[in-house]
Design an enzyme around this catalytic site. Structure first.
Site, PDB file in Angstrom:
ATOM      1  N   ASP A   8       0.878  -1.180  -0.219  1.00 36.84           N
ATOM      2  CA  ASP A   8      -0.073   0.081   0.194  1.00 36.84           C
ATOM      3  C   ASP A   8       0.613   1.117  -0.701  1.00 36.84           C
ATOM      4  O   ASP A   8       1.496   1.890   0.816  1.00 36.84           O
ATOM      5  CB  ASP A   8      -0.766   0.244   1.395  1.00 36.84           C
ATOM      6  CG  ASP A   8      -1.443  -1.234   1.154  1.00 36.84           C
ATOM      7  OD1 ASP A   8      -1.154  -2.392   0.905  1.00 36.84           O
ATOM      8  OD2 ASP A   8      -3.059  -0.952   2.162  1.00 36.84           O
ATOM      9  N   ASN A  40      -4.495   4.432  -1.634  1.00 34.10           N
ATOM     10  CA  ASN A  40      -4.089   5.358  -0.101  1.00 34.10           C
ATOM     11  C   ASN A  40      -2.568   6.115  -0.886  1.00 34.10           C
ATOM     12  O   ASN A  40      -2.205   6.997   0.182  1.00 34.10           O
ATOM     13  CB  ASN A  40      -2.953   4.306   1.120  1.00 34.10           C
ATOM     14  CG  ASN A  40      -4.685   4.086   1.824  1.00 34.10           C
ATOM     15  OD1 ASN A  40      -3.882   2.194   1.750  1.00 34.10           O
ATOM     16  ND2 ASN A  40      -5.243   3.797   1.780  1.00 34.10           N
ATOM     17  N   ASN A  67     -10.458  -0.383   0.294  1.00 36.38           N
ATOM     18  CA  ASN A  67     -11.927   0.859   0.367  1.00 36.38           C
ATOM     19  C   ASN A  67     -11.295   1.700   0.468  1.00 36.38           C
ATOM     20  O   ASN A  67     -12.469   2.272   0.455  1.00 36.38           O
ATOM     21  CB  ASN A  67     -11.687   0.282   1.702  1.00 36.38           C
ATOM     22  CG  ASN A  67     -10.532   0.585   3.300  1.00 36.38           C
ATOM     23  OD1 ASN A  67      -9.428  -0.256   2.204  1.00 36.38           O
ATOM     24  ND2 ASN A  67      -9.946   0.835   3.584  1.00 36.38           N
ATOM     25  N   HIS A  68     -10.588   2.855  -0.058  1.00 32.61           N
ATOM     26  CA  HIS A  68     -10.763   4.168  -0.480  1.00 32.61           C
ATOM     27  C   HIS A  68     -10.694   4.485  -2.748  1.00 32.61           C
ATOM     28  O   HIS A  68     -10.079   4.832  -2.224  1.00 32.61           O
ATOM     29  CB  HIS A  68      -9.453   4.509  -0.220  1.00 32.61           C
ATOM     30  CG  HIS A  68      -9.293   4.631   1.974  1.00 32.61           C
ATOM     31  ND1 HIS A  68     -10.428   5.396   2.543  1.00 32.61           N
ATOM     32  CD2 HIS A  68      -8.791   4.442   2.319  1.00 32.61           C
ATOM     33  CE1 HIS A  68     -10.504   5.163   4.025  1.00 32.61           C
ATOM     34  NE2 HIS A  68      -8.798   4.253   3.540  1.00 32.61           N
ATOM     35  N   HIS A 150      -7.356  -7.722  -0.444  1.00 29.89           N
ATOM     36  CA  HIS A 150      -7.675  -6.004   0.969  1.00 29.89           C
ATOM     37  C   HIS A 150      -8.682  -6.080   1.661  1.00 29.89           C
ATOM     38  O   HIS A 150      -9.501  -6.062   1.818  1.00 29.89           O
ATOM     39  CB  HIS A 150      -8.244  -4.928  -0.358  1.00 29.89           C
ATOM     40  CG  HIS A 150      -7.236  -3.573   0.387  1.00 29.89           C
ATOM     41  ND1 HIS A 150      -6.379  -3.239   0.491  1.00 29.89           N
ATOM     42  CD2 HIS A 150      -7.943  -2.968   0.784  1.00 29.89           C
ATOM     43  CE1 HIS A 150      -6.432  -2.135   1.172  1.00 29.89           C
ATOM     44  NE2 HIS A 150      -7.384  -1.722   1.093  1.00 29.89           N
ATOM     45  N   HIS A 175      -3.864  -3.953   3.386  1.00 31.92           N
ATOM     46  CA  HIS A 175      -4.900  -2.864   3.992  1.00 31.92           C
ATOM     47  C   HIS A 175      -4.263  -2.793   5.386  1.00 31.92           C
ATOM     48  O   HIS A 175      -4.812  -1.615   6.018  1.00 31.92           O
ATOM     49  CB  HIS A 175      -6.307  -3.656   3.767  1.00 31.92           C
ATOM     50  CG  HIS A 175      -7.118  -2.573   4.831  1.00 31.92           C
ATOM     51  ND1 HIS A 175      -7.389  -1.313   4.303  1.00 31.92           N
ATOM     52  CD2 HIS A 175      -7.782  -2.928   6.047  1.00 31.92           C
ATOM     53  CE1 HIS A 175      -8.922  -1.174   5.490  1.00 31.92           C
ATOM     54  NE2 HIS A 175      -8.511  -1.833   6.029  1.00 31.92           N
ATOM     55  N   HIS A 177      -1.046  -2.866   5.983  1.00 35.57           N
ATOM     56  CA  HIS A 177       0.126  -1.717   6.466  1.00 35.57           C
ATOM     57  C   HIS A 177       1.042  -2.154   7.174  1.00 35.57           C
ATOM     58  O   HIS A 177       2.234  -1.643   6.804  1.00 35.57           O
ATOM     59  CB  HIS A 177      -0.561  -0.604   6.437  1.00 35.57           C
ATOM     60  CG  HIS A 177      -1.517   0.148   6.206  1.00 35.57           C
ATOM     61  ND1 HIS A 177      -0.898   1.858   5.312  1.00 35.57           N
ATOM     62  CD2 HIS A 177      -2.362  -0.015   4.922  1.00 35.57           C
ATOM     63  CE1 HIS A 177      -2.390   1.732   4.922  1.00 35.57           C
ATOM     64  NE2 HIS A 177      -1.991   0.696   4.235  1.00 35.57           N
TER      65      HIS A 177
HETATM   66 FE   FE2 Z   1      -7.541  -0.110   3.005  1.00 30.38          FE
END
Ligand code: FE2
Length: 257
Positions: A8, A40, A67-68, A150, A175, A177
């Site tokens: 990410d 991200n 999710n983003h 993710h 996700h 990280h």
């Molecule tokens: Fe995420």
């Protein structure tokens, strides 16, 4: 065949690190294909056209999301482009696709992006059933299949790894990280790692400013998240080595740059 997975990418400093390091790393290590999670990369939430173009210039062949995905409105300008996928288990009919197939050195590489349902605030479809559907569609066509799952929950990722064992070349998690030390080749030959880690500021709470994150936890008051401005930037990921003839994974190694 060597495939590089980049964890990410968080914010401007994460993108800068990729630009500084990846073109040379690709050359030095004869990398054939690069997959990077980019959800991200724009201020911690979403991706812009400029960043997407920059990542492609660095040699990234496929950007995966999460999710983003919709964090920056301009995603709608390039979500149909051939070098980006968003989670396949979003509701049917929305922009973008959840998997793409690209040909590299005469082999067809499928990249599938899925999102978890445990502790992820996205009303998605069942990723296990969705991946079955996709694998059924592409089984004749794809030589190599790589899945970016993710997801937040370790258990959901591990379960997916076993579920896909023998059916895909590699499943890696994104996700959370933080790179996990559980990379392995499962019994039936699928490469697996729970999370490949993050590319972004080191002194941070999964990429975000430490003080702002602590304030949120201590006070429970809404505090705007911002990307940490720490100048020390890390790049995390995995390097996969795949047999050119059998297309089976031979090595999965974590990388820290
Ligand atoms: Fe995420």
């Amino acid at each position: 065949m060597k495939i590089l997975l980049i964890g990410d990418i968080v914010g401007q400093s994460g993108v800068k690190k990729v630009k500084e390091v990846i073109p040379e790393y690709k050359k030095q290590n004869n990398i054939d294909f690069i997959i990077a999670n980019g959800e991200n990369s724009a201020e911690g939430m979403g991706i812009t056209s400029k960043i997407y173009e920059d990542l492609k210039k660095c040699g990234i062949d496929m950007v995966t999301m999460g999710n983003h995905t919709w964090g920056k409105k301009e995603i709608f300008l390039f979500i149909e482009d051939e070098n980006i996928v968003r989670p396949a288990n979003y509701p049917a009919g929305i922009p973008g696709v959840g998997y793409r197939i690209q040909e590299v050195n005469g082999k067809k590489i499928a990249v599938i992006n899925l999102i978890g349902r445990v502790d992820v605030a996205i009303l998605s479809e069942n990723p296990f059933l969705k991946v079955d559907e996709i694998l059924e569609k592409i089984k004749e066509e794809a030589d190599i299949i790589i899945v970016d799952f993710h997801a937040e929950a370790t258990a959901e990722k591990i379960a997916m790894g076993y579920y896909l064992d023998g059916r895909v070349t590699c499943m890696f998690g994104t996700h959370t990280h933080v790179q996990t030390a559980d990379e392995t080749i499962l019994e039936k030959g699928t490469g697996y790692i729970t999370d490949i880690g993050m590319t972004g500021p080191k002194k941070s709470v999964i990429g975000m400013d430490v003080a702002a994150s602590i304030k949120r936890f201590v006070t429970t008051l809404p505090e705007r998240y911002k990307v940490s401005d720490d100048r020390e930037v890390i790049l995390r990921g995995c390097l996969l080595e795949i047999n050119d003839e059998t297309c089976r994974i031979q090595k999965i190694n974590r990388i820290k740059l």
